[in-house]
Structures are given as structure tokens and as C-alpha cells.
Design a protein around this motif. Structure first.
Motif, PDB file in Angstrom:
ATOM      1  N   TYR A 128       0.830  -1.205   0.000  1.00  0.00           N
ATOM      2  CA  TYR A 128       0.000   0.000   0.000  1.00  0.00           C
ATOM      3  C   TYR A 128       0.868   1.260   0.000  1.00  0.00           C
ATOM      4  CZ  TYR A 128      -3.278   3.553   1.592  1.00  0.00           C
ATOM      5  OH  TYR A 128      -4.029   4.698   1.699  1.00  0.00           O
ATOM      6  N   VAL A 129       1.903   1.267   0.833  1.00  0.00           N
ATOM      7  CA  VAL A 129       2.816   2.418   0.880  1.00  0.00           C
ATOM      8  C   VAL A 129       3.514   2.601  -0.465  1.00  0.00           C
ATOM      9  CG1 VAL A 129       4.934   3.314   1.915  1.00  0.00           C
ATOM     10  CG2 VAL A 129       3.180   2.295   3.373  1.00  0.00           C
ATOM     11  N   MET A 135       1.858   6.393  -7.047  1.00  0.00           N
ATOM     12  CA  MET A 135       0.722   7.196  -7.498  1.00  0.00           C
ATOM     13  C   MET A 135       0.952   8.685  -7.258  1.00  0.00           C
ATOM     14  SD  MET A 135      -1.612   5.706  -9.158  1.00  0.00           S
ATOM     15  CE  MET A 135      -2.849   7.006  -9.081  1.00  0.00           C
ATOM     16  N   ALA A 136       1.640   9.017  -6.156  1.00  0.00           N
ATOM     17  CA  ALA A 136       1.929  10.429  -5.879  1.00  0.00           C
ATOM     18  C   ALA A 136       2.816  11.000  -6.982  1.00  0.00           C
ATOM     19  CB  ALA A 136       2.616  10.561  -4.521  1.00  0.00           C
ATOM     20  N   PHE A 180       8.043  16.032  -2.687  1.00  0.00           N
ATOM     21  CA  PHE A 180       6.670  15.677  -2.326  1.00  0.00           C
ATOM     22  C   PHE A 180       6.553  14.192  -1.991  1.00  0.00           C
ATOM     23  CE2 PHE A 180       2.244  14.546  -3.328  1.00  0.00           C
ATOM     24  CZ  PHE A 180       1.586  15.467  -2.528  1.00  0.00           C
ATOM     25  N   VAL A 181       7.151  13.349  -2.832  1.00  0.00           N
ATOM     26  CA  VAL A 181       7.124  11.902  -2.596  1.00  0.00           C
ATOM     27  C   VAL A 181       7.891  11.562  -1.315  1.00  0.00           C
ATOM     28  CG1 VAL A 181       7.885   9.652  -3.479  1.00  0.00           C
ATOM     29  CG2 VAL A 181       6.808  11.294  -5.021  1.00  0.00           C
ATOM     30  N   ALA A 182       9.008  12.255  -1.074  1.00  0.00           N
ATOM     31  CA  ALA A 182       9.800  12.015   0.136  1.00  0.00           C
ATOM     32  C   ALA A 182       9.012  12.369   1.393  1.00  0.00           C
ATOM     33  CB  ALA A 182      11.091  12.821   0.083  1.00  0.00           C
ATOM     34  N   PHE A 187       5.975  10.441   6.058  1.00  0.00           N
ATOM     35  CA  PHE A 187       4.710  10.323   6.800  1.00  0.00           C
ATOM     36  C   PHE A 187       4.380   8.856   7.069  1.00  0.00           C
ATOM     37  CE2 PHE A 187       0.138   9.425   6.374  1.00  0.00           C
ATOM     38  CZ  PHE A 187      -0.343  10.077   7.489  1.00  0.00           C
ATOM     39  N   TYR A 188       4.457   8.041   6.017  1.00  0.00           N
ATOM     40  CA  TYR A 188       4.165   6.611   6.183  1.00  0.00           C
ATOM     41  C   TYR A 188       5.218   5.920   7.043  1.00  0.00           C
ATOM     42  CZ  TYR A 188       0.422   6.817   2.736  1.00  0.00           C
ATOM     43  OH  TYR A 188      -0.741   7.096   2.079  1.00  0.00           O
TER      44      TYR A 188
END
Length: 211
Positions: A128-129, A135-136, A180-182, A187-188
Motif C-alpha cells: 500500500y505504501v 501514485m503520488a 513531495f514523494v519524500a 509520513f508513512y
């Protein structure tokens, strides 16, 4: 030090005959902790779904300029709607899989099956992560593409760019997407990663009990 840690400490000091009794004490605690962790993951995923629904829906409903800009950018291709529906569908699928994992862990009374359920839950989270990170990146690339090709204001600004300026623009896009992806990964890592570590710790303890 919690009750489980105290039990494990005493268990290591005991002889083989008394260890069997301690296993019956430790297993229910590992079972309860694992079930609680998966339940927390389930609640977080539901909260995440509600968060993204609000983030995507409220500006679209409240702001006419935002809605108009989106419609102009995506030129009624339906791509934005399709991506949004697909993203929500994946999150709902993830919630369903986590719910199944939670039920599986909650009802199992066998150490081996509990270990298998923990491994399955870890895989679900990792996939999922990974999906969200991919997708981001894809969503940002698509967003930049439609902005540069369909937004009149942006198009008028970059139409006079020379090769060096365009190269700088592409570099800026790449850095923006990477950052942004980082941030999403961080966060995850902080939330899901912390819970996964606890779940993995339980798995290792169960493995010791199986020996």
C-alpha cells in the motif's frame, strides 16, 4: 517495562519444564498486542480515506475558480475523475484487506496462524505504501503535464522559454516531485513504519515461542 516484557524476562530464567507454562501466559499478550496494532492501522487507513475525500471535495465545491481551473486543465477528459475514483477504490480495498487481517488475527488461537497473519499484514502495508508513493509521483507528473498544456496563463509564460529555461523548469519539476514523494514516504515511515516495527517485534517473539 510492561507486563509482557516482565513475563519474557522471567521466562528466560526458567527451566524447560516451567517455560511451557509461561508460553501460555505470553502468547495471549502477543495476540492481544498484534490485534490492537492491526486495529490501529485500520483506523488510520479510514481516517486517511476521509482526509483525502475532504481535501479533494471541499475546494471543488466551495471554490468556483478552483473548479473552473480543474475543468480547464483536464479539458473534460475525465482523467482527473478516473484517477480520483481509482485512488479511493484502492484505499477502500486496503481497508477491506486490513479488516480481514484484523479479523484473522482476532479469532486465531494458533501461534503459527497468528505469525502468518502478521506476515500477511506486513505485506499489505508495504504494498500500500509503495502504491501511494508511485501514485503520488504519477499524479504530479500528470498534473504538471496538463498545467503546461491546458492552462492558458502557464502556457503563455513558458511559450517564450529557451532551452536552458526549459531545462531549469524540468529540473524544478523533478525536485518538486522528489520532495513531495519524500514527504509522503516520511509520513508513512513515521506512522505505518512505527506500527510495523511493533508488529514485527511480536512476530519475532512468536517465532521464539515456536522453538
Amino acid at each position: 517495562m510492561d507486563e509482557l516484557d516482565l513475563l519474557k524476562k522471567d521466562w528466560k530464567k526458567q527451566d524447560a519444564e516451567h517455560k511451557k507454562l509461561s508460553v501460555t501466559d505470553i502468547y495471549p499478550m502477543l495476540h492481544k498486542k498484534s490485534s490492537s496494532i492491526v486495529k490501529t492501522l485500520l483506523y488510520i487507513s479510514i481516517a486517511e480515506l476521509l482526509f483525502w475525500i475532504l481535501v479533494n471535495t471541499i475546494p471543488y465545491i466551495v471554490s468556483d475558480s478552483y473548479r473552473s481551473k480543474l475543468e480547464t486543465m483536464y479539458a473534460n477528459t475525465g482523467l482527473f475523475t478516473a484517477l480520483t475514483i481509482f485512488s479511493y477504490a484502492v484505499i477502500l480495498l486496503f481497508i477491506y484487506l486490513l479488516f480481514k487481517a484484523y479479523k484473522s488475527i482476532s479469532v486465531t488461537d494458533n501461534a503459527k496462524r497468528l505469525m502468518e497473519s502478521i506476515l500477511k499484514t506486513r505485506k499489505i502495508i508495504k504494498y500500500y505504501v509503495l502504491y501511494n508513493l508511485i501514485m503520488a509521483g504519477i499524479s504530479l507528473i500528470i498534473g504538471f503535464y496538463f498545467t503546461f498544456t491546458n492552462d492558458p496563463k502557464v502556457m503563455s509564460k513558458i511559450s517564450h522559454f529557451n532551452d536552458k529555461q526549459m531545462l531549469f523548469l524540468y529540473g524544478f519539476m523533478f525536485i518538486t516531485i522528489t520532495i513531495f514523494v519524500a514527504i509522503i514516504w516520511l509520513f508513512y515511515k513515521l506512522i505505518y513504519g512505527w506500527l510495523l516495527k511493533r508488529l514485527n517485534r511480536n512476530y519475532k517473539e512468536l517465532k521464539k515461542l515456536e522453538v
